[in-house]
Scaffold this motif. Structure first.
Motif, PDB file in Angstrom:
ATOM      1  N   PHE A  29       0.837  -1.193   0.000  1.00  0.00           N
ATOM      2  CA  PHE A  29       0.000   0.000   0.000  1.00  0.00           C
ATOM      3  C   PHE A  29       0.877   1.250   0.000  1.00  0.00           C
ATOM      4  O   PHE A  29       1.766   1.398   0.836  1.00  0.00           O
ATOM      5  N   HIS A  30       0.597   2.157  -0.948  1.00  0.00           N
ATOM      6  CA  HIS A  30       1.139   3.508  -0.910  1.00  0.00           C
ATOM      7  C   HIS A  30       0.031   4.398  -0.373  1.00  0.00           C
ATOM      8  O   HIS A  30      -1.079   4.411  -0.925  1.00  0.00           O
ATOM      9  N   VAL A  31       0.321   5.159   0.664  1.00  0.00           N
ATOM     10  CA  VAL A  31      -0.763   5.899   1.316  1.00  0.00           C
ATOM     11  C   VAL A  31      -0.306   7.287   1.753  1.00  0.00           C
ATOM     12  O   VAL A  31       0.808   7.458   2.258  1.00  0.00           O
ATOM     13  N   VAL A  32      -1.170   8.258   1.511  1.00  0.00           N
ATOM     14  CA  VAL A  32      -1.010   9.603   2.056  1.00  0.00           C
ATOM     15  C   VAL A  32      -1.859   9.674   3.315  1.00  0.00           C
ATOM     16  O   VAL A  32      -3.056   9.363   3.283  1.00  0.00           O
ATOM     17  N   ILE A  33      -1.245  10.072   4.419  1.00  0.00           N
ATOM     18  CA  ILE A  33      -1.967  10.198   5.691  1.00  0.00           C
ATOM     19  C   ILE A  33      -1.846  11.649   6.160  1.00  0.00           C
ATOM     20  O   ILE A  33      -0.745  12.201   6.220  1.00  0.00           O
ATOM     21  N   ARG A  34      -2.988  12.247   6.493  1.00  0.00           N
ATOM     22  CA  ARG A  34      -3.019  13.655   6.911  1.00  0.00           C
ATOM     23  C   ARG A  34      -3.814  13.783   8.204  1.00  0.00           C
ATOM     24  O   ARG A  34      -4.820  13.080   8.392  1.00  0.00           O
ATOM     25  N   LEU A  35      -3.376  14.666   9.081  1.00  0.00           N
ATOM     26  CA  LEU A  35      -4.087  14.923  10.331  1.00  0.00           C
ATOM     27  C   LEU A  35      -4.686  16.319  10.285  1.00  0.00           C
ATOM     28  O   LEU A  35      -3.994  17.306  10.013  1.00  0.00           O
TER      29      LEU A  35
END
Length: 455
Positions: free
Chosen positions: A238-244
């Protein structure tokens, strides 16, 4: 005797079509698809109606387009339709980028929120041939002492320096030592593993902030967008962008204690904690599924910032893989319907063993819920290739609707109805797929740049 080739047949049919009435409408019908390789045929009629008065402004039928209205297939996979896949890739790029720098009704303030680009891999199920590079030089695949053998009498190492196109890449050093059942079960439950990771990440972040999970949910919202990519060994990562974000999503900033460094550390910790017991332990033995140890986590910069990834680079990277499927790992495009099809599949040995394992386990009761036979052509993976959380950014549906409205406005302007509120009312039914020989020639000329689809 002269044997007529398909191209010669298409040329003759095209010349005949050009001499018939309605050729211009038929030609526009094909050109506007932009070269789509497998269009859908519709027959029926539609009427453009003024919403304010109910007046019928213009009516048209499929007869105006040579008998059938052609609609682009819309397939996201480049192996099926490169044209529609390119459009899907462009939409995905806009969706991902909007969640990183704003736009498409996403506030620009998200560019200042903590964001990371992470890659979560599958664990090892046995040594495979790989290409190793260091300092610009290709290294030996798996250097081991001479004379070391596996229980099946094969070397446990490989001293070859594999080229990028070496067919052995991704193949196990010993197929009998390789845990095919474990690999297929990991693949089939990768979606569940991701779900647990997302939950665990929230727990880790809450703990690091000294909050309960309820308090964390009231202060911070986690958003993500991810894509699954097949490796040469046939397993996804999995390639994933994670943002808070803040509690209201992208419109609000998170608390000051929430930083990019904190997010990166929490992602690494959560990925190491996630565990899931595979189904069917009574049949194939107990297996505990987890992510691989190779986890890559990098911060994302809005603009060029040295070693940090830019938002555009991340969006382009994810969009590229959104249009690929299991065929990139040597699998097949379509579903497999019966066991007798397996020996005829044009795949390498390793891929065939994974497909065969899916088929064998899929026929056993403990694995029925995994639907392994249905997804054997995907090597067991049954999740979506690209997904996002609800508040990450815009949606593909919204992007498609905006494009459709833009095209509809162009049509209204062309007919002189641009300033009137209109509604298109029609009845259409499915009438087939694909191209006739003469239409295939025109579509090919569009794909190769010989004819503009705006002509």
């Amino acid at each position: 005797m002269t044997i007529e080739t398909p191209t010669q047949s298409g040329v003759g049919a095209l010349l005949e079509r050009a001499a018939s009435p309605g050729f211009d409408g038929w030609r526009r019908n094909v050109l506007r698809l932009g070269g789509c390789t497998n269009p859908v045929h519709l027959v029926g009629s539609a009427t453009l109606v003024d919403q304010a008065t109910g007046e019928a402004l213009r009516s048209f039928t499929s007869d105006e387009y040579g008998g059938r209205l052609l609609v682009a297939c819309g397939n996201r996979r480049a192996s099926v339709c490169p044209v529609c896949a390119a459009l899907y890739r462009a939409d995905t790029y806009q969706l991902i980028r909007a969640g990183l720098v704003g736009g498409k009704e996403t506030p620009a303030g998200v560019g200042g929120h903590p964001r990371v680009f992470a890659t979560l891999t599958a664990p090892g199920f046995g040594p495979v041939h790989t290409r190793r590079e260091r300092d610009g030089r290709v290294r030996a695949c798996r250097p081991r002492k001479a004379g070391e053998w596996c229980p099946h009498g094969l070397p446990v190492g490989c001293r070859a320096r594999h080229a990028e196109d070496d067919r052995r890449l991704g193949e196990p050093l010993c197929p009998r030592c390789y845990d095919y059942a474990g690999a297929v079960l990991w693949q089939a439950q990768a979606g569940e593993l991701w779900h647990r990771f997302a939950l665990e990440l929230r727990r880790v972040l809450a703990r690091r902030g000294g909050l309960s999970r309820t308090e964390f949910a009231e202060a911070v919202r986690l958003s993500y967008a991810k894509v699954a990519e097949y490796q040469r060994r046939g397993l996804i990562h999995f390639h994933v962008v994670i943002r808070l974000d803040g509690p209201e999503g992208p419109e609000t900033a998170p608390p000051g204690w929430v930083t990019t460094g904190l997010l990166a550390d929490a992602v690494r910790e959560a990925a190491g904690l996630v565990r899931l017991v595979a189904r069917g332990a009574d049949v194939v033995g107990r297996r505990v599924l987890r992510f691989g140890r190779q986890i890559d986590i990098r911060p994302i910069a809005a603009f060029d910032a040295g070693e940090r990834l830019t938002s555009s680079a991340v969006a382009g990277y994810i969009a590229k893989y959104a249009t690929k499927g299991a065929e990139s790992a040597g699998a097949v495009d379509g579903r497999i319907h019966q066991a007798t099809d397996l020996p005829l599949l044009p795949v390498r040995d390793h891929t065939l063993r994974m497909i065969g394992t899916c088929w064998r386990l899929g026929g056993l009761e403990p694995f029925e819920s995994l639907r392994l036979r249905r997804w054997a052509h995907m090597l067991g993976y049954r999740g979506h290739f690209s997904t996002k959380s609800r508040r990450y950014s815009t949606t593909l549906t919204a992007l498609r609707s905006a494009r459709a409205e833009h095209r509809a406005q162009e049509q209204r302007d062309a007919f002189g109805f641009g300033d009137r509120p209109t509604l298109l009312v029609g009845q259409w039914r499915y009438a087939g797929r694909g191209y006739s020989p003469e239409a295939a020639l025109v579509a090919e000329s569009v794909r190769t740049g010989g004819v503009s689809h705006d002509a």
